[in-house]
Design an enzyme around this catalytic site. Structure first.
Site, short mmCIF file in Angstrom:
data_model
loop_
_atom_site.label_atom_id
_atom_site.label_comp_id
_atom_site.label_asym_id
_atom_site.label_seq_id
_atom_site.Cartn_x
_atom_site.Cartn_y
_atom_site.Cartn_z
N CYS A 86 0.84 -1.21 0.00
CA CYS A 86 0.00 0.00 0.00
C CYS A 86 0.87 1.25 0.00
O CYS A 86 1.47 1.57 -1.02
CB CYS A 86 -0.99 -0.05 1.16
SG CYS A 86 -2.46 0.92 0.80
N HIS B 42 -3.58 -4.90 0.49
CA HIS B 42 -3.02 -5.47 1.73
C HIS B 42 -3.15 -7.00 1.71
O HIS B 42 -4.15 -7.53 2.18
CB HIS B 42 -3.79 -4.94 2.94
CG HIS B 42 -3.53 -3.50 3.25
ND1 HIS B 42 -2.48 -3.09 4.04
CD2 HIS B 42 -4.16 -2.37 2.85
CE1 HIS B 42 -2.49 -1.78 4.14
NE2 HIS B 42 -3.50 -1.31 3.42
N GLU C 1 -1.82 -9.11 3.54
CA GLU C 1 -1.76 -9.72 4.88
C GLU C 1 -3.13 -10.08 5.44
O GLU C 1 -3.25 -10.98 6.27
CB GLU C 1 -1.02 -8.79 5.86
CG GLU C 1 -1.72 -7.48 6.22
CD GLU C 1 -1.36 -6.32 5.30
OE1 GLU C 1 -1.03 -6.58 4.13
OE2 GLU C 1 -1.45 -5.16 5.73
N1 GLN Z 1 -1.81 6.83 2.79
C1 GLN Z 1 -1.93 6.09 1.60
C2 GLN Z 1 -3.30 6.28 0.94
O1 GLN Z 1 -4.22 6.72 1.57
C3 GLN Z 1 -1.67 4.60 1.85
C4 GLN Z 1 -2.68 3.96 2.74
C5 GLN Z 1 -2.23 2.62 3.27
O2 GLN Z 1 -1.06 2.30 3.23
N2 GLN Z 1 -3.15 1.83 3.78
O3 GLN Z 1 -3.46 5.99 -0.22
#
Ligand code: GLN
Length: 545
Positions: free
Chosen positions: A380, A517, A519
């Protein structure tokens, strides 16, 4: 068949592992061939944990349907096959919100709206909607008996016994039996008090789980049984374990699943626990060790990266490796220290995150992994930073940035995509900097197509995948060509090709970053392919060194 309900409460103090106990009971019941679902009821006022600080509350766990939930739902999904979502996590805030909305709408026809029956009925409805979803629904009540906030939940589950009958409800209470070193004794008094507290609300627990450092002797069990009015064979020790996946087996050894089935008047096959036994065997006898440096902001609180830590250990089990996670605080990385902090790592991981604190340290970690050919997994925010780093240092865009950190950057390689097709809602989504903080995230499961022959494809073994998201910003497609020419491969895209989901650097032993994600979907009995592949790459590096 009608669903039967198991209610799990906790006493004495928090952090005794109620979530793990609930998940383990779920695993045991599934091992008997039963269908299980699990729900968490949280007494705090926040409507959902989405906006809560992970330092305080631990990770926000995201479900397939895009619900931002308590991290205990992560345990439930890791231990069982239950498909969880919005319906499986309620907070007091959400319950009150719904009652107040109804009141404003005039649904109560001018009647006085009260905790009992209106709030308690709303709670009962939230629980009973799980009826028919499974043979058994496990309902975990957050917090500790005696907390003011928990009372409406306890009242609701008290009423459910008379509504549904004894054979359809079961109360399990998790307490603490401390070992007092100076006296060399286990003390049962806190458990007695906690049960008394429950009794004063009208709930007599049927089964006690007693968290303890050392084994409970028969004497101690008899004493607890006598004072708490719970049969001796229903006083079960929840002794500290080395590995959390042992819990179902330790409960089973003491007959917990048998007692549950008996109490609910059910008949099932004998439990099949070979998969869990094999898993513990493999965890206990690793052949290798792999060190992963996790470069993040919330590193001093393991709870805030719960699923990630678990997913890494699952990837380890698949590679017969014990994983040592080095939590590196990105704010402490400064030019000089980088080498010291990362030189021992077999793999480097930059996890998800929000806000600009610690970003430059994370970028330095990406550079280090890329230049030193250390296996790298970006998740992410980790993918967004991998893109920024590559744009700045390889593609000749020194001022490239994400607009989350620098709104006036001349090269917004990561930005808020104002319009895109949303597969989950089948609608065109629109957003900009001014839209409401909570309402603009891409949340939940989205489909993704993988490029044949990529590292991602090699890991998954299929081309069509679906993974869970929680972010606002996206890769900016106007930079696809320039980055591709400089050496980035876009190996995972949304089916219409609009959203970048995975990037790789092919001129690197293993450098992969994803916008989702992974995970959240890793399970001990079904480790996630990206973690298996990442740990495999890290292990290969270590064995070559
Ligand atoms: N801050 C980034 C976004 O909002 C990544 C978010 C995250 O890593 N869950 O896109």
């Amino acid at each position: 068949m009608k669903t039967k309900f198991i209610f799990i409460t906790g006493g004495v103090l928090s952090s005794l592992g109620k979530g793990l106990a609930a998940a383990s009971i779920g695993a045991l019941l599934e091992a008997r061939g039963l269908r299980v679902t699990i729900q968490k009821l949280d007494p705090y006022i926040n409507v959902d944990p989405g906006t809560m600080n992970p330092f305080q509350h631990g990770e926000v766990y995201v479900t397939e349907d895009g619900a931002e939930t308590d991290l205990d739902l992560g345990h439930y999904e890791r231990y069982t096959h239950a498909k969880l979502g919005q319906r499986h996590n309620y907070t007091s805030g959400r319950i009150y919100y719904s009652v107040i909305t109804k009141e404003r709408r005039g649904d109560y026809l001018g009647g006085t709206v009260q905790v009992i029956p209106h709030i308690t009925d709303e709670i009962k409805q939230a629980i009973l909607q799980l009826n028919s979803e499974a043979d058994i629904a496990i309902i975990e009540i957050g917090g500790t008996v005696g907390d003011i906030e928990g009372l409406p939940f306890l009242e609701a589950i008290r009423q459910l016994r008379s509504d549904l009958g004894t054979e359809n409800t079961l109360y399990i209470h998790l307490t603490y039996v401390p070992y007092i070193q100076a006296a060399g004794e286990l003390k049962t008094k806190p458990t007695q008090h906690s049960v008394k507290e429950l009794l004063s609300i009208g709930i007599q627990p049927d089964i006690l789980l007693c968290r303890t450092q050392i084994s409970l002797s028969q004497d101690i069990k008899s004493k607890i049984s006598l004072f708490c009015n719970v049969e001796e064979d229903r006083v079960i020790a929840a002794k500290d374990v080395k590995c959390i996946y042992e819990v179902p087996l330790r409960f089973h050894e003491q007959g917990l699943d048998e007692r549950i089935i008996e109490s609910l008047n059910m008949w099932t096959r004998a439990p099949v626990l070979t998969e869990w036994e094999d898993l513990i065997d493999r965890i206990q006898k690793p052949q290798h060790k792999v060190r992963i440096a996790m470069v993040g902001k919330y590193v001093n609180l393991k709870e805030s990266y719960k699923s990630l830590n678990e997913a890494l250990s699952h990837g380890g089990v698949a590679n017969s490796s014990e994983i040592e996670i080095d939590f590196v605080n990105s704010e402490e990385i400064q030019g000089g220290q980088l080498q010291d902090l990362l030189s021992d790592a077999d793999g480097i991981l930059v996890p998800g995150g929000f806000g600009s604190r610690g970003i430059s340290g994370k970028l330095e970690a990406v550079t280090y992994a890329r230049e030193n050919k250390v296996p790298f997994l970006g998740i992410c925010l980790g993918m967004q930073l991998a893109v920024v780093e590559f744009a700045r240092n390889v593609a000749g865009l020194p001022l490239a940035d994400s607009t989350e950190f620098e709104s006036s950057t001349p090269d917004p390689v990561i930005y808020l995509m104002t319009e895109w097709y949303d597969y989950r809602t089948d609608k065109i989504q629109k957003r900009d900097e001014d839209t409401d903080m909570g309402g603009t995230m891409r949340l939940g499961a989205y489909p993704c197509r993988l490029t044949k022959g990529s590292k991602a494809h090699a890991a998954y073994g299929v081309t069509n995948i679906s993974e869970r998201h929680r972010h606002r910003y996206e890769f900016n497609n106007s930079y696809r060509k320039v980055l591709e020419d400089a050496g980035i491969s876009f190996t995972g895209l949304s089916p219409n090709g609009e959203l970048v989901e995975i990037i790789e650097i092919s001129q690197h032993p293993w450098f992969l970053a994803c916008q989702f994600h992974p995970e959240f979907k890793s399970r001990p009995l079904d480790p996630h392919p990206l973690f298996v592949a990442f740990i495999h790459a890290a292990l290969s590096k270590r064995l070559k060194a």
